[in-house]
Design a protein around this motif. Structure first.
Motif, PDB file in Angstrom:
ATOM      1  N   PRO A 253      26.114  -7.111 -48.422  1.00 55.69           N
ATOM      2  CA  PRO A 253      25.492  -8.073 -47.501  1.00 55.69           C
ATOM      3  C   PRO A 253      26.493  -8.569 -46.474  1.00 55.69           C
ATOM      4  CG  PRO A 253      24.933  -8.577 -49.788  1.00 55.69           C
ATOM      5  CD  PRO A 253      25.983  -7.512 -49.839  1.00 55.69           C
ATOM      6  N   ARG A 254      25.996  -9.065 -45.346  1.00 59.29           N
ATOM      7  CA  ARG A 254      26.881  -9.533 -44.283  1.00 59.29           C
ATOM      8  C   ARG A 254      27.812 -10.631 -44.776  1.00 59.29           C
ATOM      9  NH1 ARG A 254      23.417  -9.749 -38.618  1.00 59.29           N
ATOM     10  NH2 ARG A 254      22.340  -7.761 -38.907  1.00 59.29           N
ATOM     11  N   SER A 255      27.289 -11.485 -45.645  1.00 61.90           N
ATOM     12  CA  SER A 255      28.081 -12.632 -46.104  1.00 61.90           C
ATOM     13  C   SER A 255      29.251 -12.233 -46.982  1.00 61.90           C
ATOM     14  CB  SER A 255      27.188 -13.610 -46.869  1.00 61.90           C
ATOM     15  OG  SER A 255      26.584 -12.965 -47.983  1.00 61.90           O
ATOM     16  N   SER A 256      29.244 -11.005 -47.511  1.00 64.44           N
ATOM     17  CA  SER A 256      30.339 -10.562 -48.378  1.00 64.44           C
ATOM     18  C   SER A 256      31.011  -9.302 -47.845  1.00 64.44           C
ATOM     19  CB  SER A 256      29.830 -10.322 -49.806  1.00 64.44           C
ATOM     20  OG  SER A 256      28.776  -9.377 -49.829  1.00 64.44           O
ATOM     21  N   ALA A 257      31.017  -9.164 -46.523  1.00 68.15           N
ATOM     22  CA  ALA A 257      31.707  -8.027 -45.903  1.00 68.15           C
ATOM     23  C   ALA A 257      33.188  -8.054 -46.251  1.00 68.15           C
ATOM     24  CB  ALA A 257      31.522  -8.065 -44.392  1.00 68.15           C
ATOM     25  N   ILE A 258      33.768  -6.872 -46.396  1.00 71.18           N
ATOM     26  CA  ILE A 258      35.177  -6.748 -46.766  1.00 71.18           C
ATOM     27  C   ILE A 258      36.038  -6.847 -45.508  1.00 71.18           C
ATOM     28  CG2 ILE A 258      36.902  -5.232 -47.796  1.00 71.18           C
ATOM     29  CD1 ILE A 258      34.577  -3.895 -49.332  1.00 71.18           C
ATOM     30  N   PRO A 259      37.046  -7.708 -45.485  1.00 70.08           N
ATOM     31  CA  PRO A 259      37.943  -7.754 -44.317  1.00 70.08           C
ATOM     32  C   PRO A 259      38.679  -6.423 -44.148  1.00 70.08           C
ATOM     33  CG  PRO A 259      38.213  -9.702 -45.708  1.00 70.08           C
ATOM     34  CD  PRO A 259      37.380  -8.730 -46.496  1.00 70.08           C
ATOM     35  N   LEU A 260      38.830  -6.005 -42.920  1.00 71.30           N
ATOM     36  CA  LEU A 260      39.563  -4.774 -42.619  1.00 71.30           C
ATOM     37  C   LEU A 260      40.800  -5.131 -41.795  1.00 71.30           C
ATOM     38  CD1 LEU A 260      36.575  -2.463 -41.585  1.00 71.30           C
ATOM     39  CD2 LEU A 260      37.652  -2.682 -43.837  1.00 71.30           C
ATOM     40  N   PRO A 261      41.876  -4.356 -41.939  1.00 70.19           N
ATOM     41  CA  PRO A 261      43.120  -4.672 -41.196  1.00 70.19           C
ATOM     42  C   PRO A 261      42.886  -4.644 -39.696  1.00 70.19           C
ATOM     43  CG  PRO A 261      43.507  -3.033 -42.920  1.00 70.19           C
ATOM     44  CD  PRO A 261      42.026  -3.178 -42.811  1.00 70.19           C
ATOM     45  N   ALA A 262      43.139  -5.765 -39.043  1.00 70.65           N
ATOM     46  CA  ALA A 262      42.818  -5.893 -37.619  1.00 70.65           C
ATOM     47  C   ALA A 262      43.566  -4.879 -36.767  1.00 70.65           C
ATOM     48  CB  ALA A 262      43.118  -7.313 -37.153  1.00 70.65           C
ATOM     49  N   THR A 263      44.832  -4.641 -37.088  1.00 63.86           N
ATOM     50  CA  THR A 263      45.622  -3.697 -36.296  1.00 63.86           C
ATOM     51  C   THR A 263      45.052  -2.291 -36.417  1.00 63.86           C
ATOM     52  OG1 THR A 263      47.607  -5.044 -36.565  1.00 63.86           O
ATOM     53  CG2 THR A 263      47.916  -2.739 -35.935  1.00 63.86           C
ATOM     54  N   GLU A 264      44.664  -1.903 -37.633  1.00 66.21           N
ATOM     55  CA  GLU A 264      44.102  -0.564 -37.840  1.00 66.21           C
ATOM     56  C   GLU A 264      42.756  -0.413 -37.124  1.00 66.21           C
ATOM     57  OE1 GLU A 264      44.026   0.714 -41.900  1.00 66.21           O
ATOM     58  OE2 GLU A 264      45.967  -0.205 -42.348  1.00 66.21           O
ATOM     59  N   VAL A 265      41.959  -1.469 -37.118  1.00 62.31           N
ATOM     60  CA  VAL A 265      40.677  -1.405 -36.418  1.00 62.31           C
ATOM     61  C   VAL A 265      40.909  -1.226 -34.922  1.00 62.31           C
ATOM     62  CG1 VAL A 265      38.599  -2.707 -35.809  1.00 62.31           C
ATOM     63  CG2 VAL A 265      39.440  -2.746 -38.167  1.00 62.31           C
ATOM     64  N   ARG A 266      41.852  -1.977 -34.358  1.00 63.85           N
ATOM     65  CA  ARG A 266      42.140  -1.843 -32.930  1.00 63.85           C
ATOM     66  C   ARG A 266      42.659  -0.451 -32.594  1.00 63.85           C
ATOM     67  NH1 ARG A 266      44.108  -7.209 -33.557  1.00 63.85           N
ATOM     68  NH2 ARG A 266      46.243  -6.421 -33.813  1.00 63.85           N
ATOM     69  N   THR A 267      43.532   0.083 -33.455  1.00 63.87           N
ATOM     70  CA  THR A 267      44.068   1.426 -33.218  1.00 63.87           C
ATOM     71  C   THR A 267      42.954   2.466 -33.255  1.00 63.87           C
ATOM     72  OG1 THR A 267      46.210   0.828 -34.173  1.00 63.87           O
ATOM     73  CG2 THR A 267      45.676   3.173 -34.077  1.00 63.87           C
ATOM     74  N   PHE A 268      42.073   2.331 -34.228  1.00 63.90           N
ATOM     75  CA  PHE A 268      40.955   3.270 -34.343  1.00 63.90           C
ATOM     76  C   PHE A 268      40.057   3.192 -33.115  1.00 63.90           C
ATOM     77  CE2 PHE A 268      36.491   3.987 -35.583  1.00 63.90           C
ATOM     78  CZ  PHE A 268      36.574   5.327 -35.902  1.00 63.90           C
ATOM     79  N   LEU A 269      39.727   1.995 -32.671  1.00 64.07           N
ATOM     80  CA  LEU A 269      38.828   1.854 -31.529  1.00 64.07           C
ATOM     81  C   LEU A 269      39.477   2.306 -30.235  1.00 64.07           C
ATOM     82  CD1 LEU A 269      37.020  -1.452 -32.499  1.00 64.07           C
ATOM     83  CD2 LEU A 269      36.082   0.864 -32.519  1.00 64.07           C
ATOM     84  N   ALA A 270      40.800   2.191 -30.139  1.00 64.55           N
ATOM     85  CA  ALA A 270      41.499   2.764 -28.982  1.00 64.55           C
ATOM     86  C   ALA A 270      41.362   4.281 -28.986  1.00 64.55           C
ATOM     87  CB  ALA A 270      42.965   2.350 -28.996  1.00 64.55           C
ATOM     88  N   TRP A 271      41.456   4.885 -30.160  1.00 67.14           N
ATOM     89  CA  TRP A 271      41.251   6.336 -30.278  1.00 67.14           C
ATOM     90  C   TRP A 271      39.820   6.704 -29.905  1.00 67.14           C
ATOM     91  CZ3 TRP A 271      37.967   8.904 -33.747  1.00 67.14           C
ATOM     92  CH2 TRP A 271      38.111  10.299 -33.780  1.00 67.14           C
ATOM     93  N   VAL A 272      38.848   5.922 -30.379  1.00 68.71           N
ATOM     94  CA  VAL A 272      37.445   6.173 -30.033  1.00 68.71           C
ATOM     95  C   VAL A 272      37.266   6.118 -28.519  1.00 68.71           C
ATOM     96  CG1 VAL A 272      35.095   5.264 -30.176  1.00 68.71           C
ATOM     97  CG2 VAL A 272      36.528   5.354 -32.231  1.00 68.71           C
ATOM     98  N   ARG A 273      37.821   5.089 -27.923  1.00 62.27           N
ATOM     99  CA  ARG A 273      37.669   4.934 -26.473  1.00 62.27           C
ATOM    100  C   ARG A 273      38.261   6.127 -25.738  1.00 62.27           C
ATOM    101  NH1 ARG A 273      38.966  -0.688 -23.260  1.00 62.27           N
ATOM    102  NH2 ARG A 273      38.387   0.011 -21.165  1.00 62.27           N
ATOM    103  N   ALA A 274      39.385   6.638 -26.195  1.00 58.51           N
ATOM    104  CA  ALA A 274      39.988   7.809 -25.557  1.00 58.51           C
ATOM    105  C   ALA A 274      39.080   9.027 -25.673  1.00 58.51           C
ATOM    106  CB  ALA A 274      41.349   8.097 -26.178  1.00 58.51           C
TER     107      ALA A 274
END
Length: 266
Positions: A234-255
Motif C-alpha cells: 500500500p502507498r502508506s507502507s512504501a519502502i524508501p529507496l536510496p535517493a542518490t540511486e533513484v536520481r542516477t537511474f532517472l538520469a539514465w532514463v532521461r538519456a
C-alpha cells in the motif's frame, strides 16, 4: 458492466460494482451526449494493485454536451458521494471533436481527481495543466483501453503522433526526476515503462517493464527490484529507496529518452 464490450473478467472483482455505478451516473448526467466510458491506465494494462493504484477512466462526449453537465458529473462522481474503493479516481472527459484526432495538447473538458488518497479537484481549464499526462494517457488508452460503455476505444481516441508522444515522455521523465509529490518506487517504475516504450513502441504494465529493465541493465537491477517490491505494498507502507540511486537511474532514463528523440528527428 452495463453495455460492456469487453470481457468483464478483465475488470478486478472488487471494482465492478463501483464502475457499474460510475457508468450509470455518467449516463444519467450526460444522456444522449455520452459516447464512451473507457477504463485506461493500470486497469487497461492489467496492473491494477488494490490499495495502491488509482482508477483511471476516460469519458468521451459529444461537443454539444451542456457545460453545466460537467459540473453535475463532477458532483455525481465525487468521493465520498460515490465512495471510491481505490486510492483514487482520475477521470478525464474529452469531446469527440478533440480526442478523435492526434494532438499534443491536454485538451480535456473536465479533469476530476477524487478519492480517499487524492485531494478533490475538478478542473475545467485544460490550459492550466501540463499536457504530457494526457498525451501519454491517450496513447495508453488507444493501445489497450477497456470499453465499459459505448463505442470501442479505437473508434473514438486517436493515437498521438510520435513526435508529440516523445515530447510528452521527456516531460514526464523530467517531472519524475524532480520527485516532488511522487513516491520513489513510482518514479523508478515510470522510468522503466518509458525506456521500454522507447525501445519497443508499446506500453507495458509497470512491473512487466521493470522486469525487462532489470534483466537488461544489471547495474540498476537491485534498485528496480526494490521498487517493484515497494509498489506491491500500500502507498502508506512504501519502502524508501536510496535517493542518490533513484536520481542516477532517472538520469539514465532521461538519456535513453533523449537518444530516442534525437533518432526520431524530433
Amino acid at each position: 458492466m452495463a453495455h460492456t464490450r469487453e470481457d468483464p473478467r478483465s475488470v478486478p472483482t472488487e471494482l465492478r460494482p463501483y464502475l457499474e455505478e460510475l457508468v450509470r451516473r455518467t449516463r444519467t448526467v450526460c444522456g444522449p451526449h455520452l459516447v464512451s466510458v473507457l477504463a485506461v491506465g493500470s486497469l487497461a494494462l492489467g496492473d491494477y494493485r488494490h490499495g495502491r493504484s488509482d482508477i483511471d477512466v476516460t469519458v468521451v462526449v459529444e461537443p454539444s454536451l451542456p457545460g453545466s453537465a460537467l459540473h453535475d458529473l463532477a458532483g455525481a462522481l465525487a468521493h465520498p458521494h460515490l465512495p471510491c474503493p481505490a486510492a483514487g479516481l482520475e477521470l478525464v472527459v474529452y469531446g469527440t471533436d478533440f480526442v478523435g484526432r492526434p494532438s499534443g495538447a491536454a485538451g480535456y473538458l473536465l479533469n476530476l481527481n477524487t478519492g480517499p488518497l487524492l485531494p478533490n479537484r475538478a478542473d475545467l481549464d485544460a490550459a492550466r495543466s501540463p499536457a504530457f499526462w494526457y498525451v501519454i494517457d491517450r496513447s495508453v488508452a488507444h493501445q489497450t483501453g477497456l470499453t465499459l460503455f459505448g463505442r470501442p476505444v479505437r473508434e473514438v481516441i486517436a493515437a498521438p503522433d510520435r513526435p508529440d508522444l516523445l515530447t510528452a515522455i521527456r516531460a514526464s521523465v523530467r517531472e519524475h526526476s524532480d520527485g516532488e509529490g511522487h513516491l520513489a518506487d513510482n518514479r523508478v517504475l515510470n522510468g522503466c515503462r518509458s525506456v521500454v516504450f522507447c525501445r519497443t513502441g508499446r506500453w507495458l504494465a509497470k512491473r512487466v517493464a521493470a522486469r525487462e529493465v532489470a534483466l537488461a541493465e544489471e547495474e540498476f537491477r537491485p534498485l528496480v527490484e526494490a521498487a517493484v517490491r515497494s509498489f506491491e505494498r500500500p502507498r502508506s507502507s512504501a519502502i524508501p529507496l536510496p535517493a542518490t540511486e533513484v536520481r542516477t537511474f532517472l538520469a539514465w532514463v532521461r538519456a535513453r529518452v533523449d537518444q530516442t528523440t534525437r533518432a526520431a528527428g524530433t
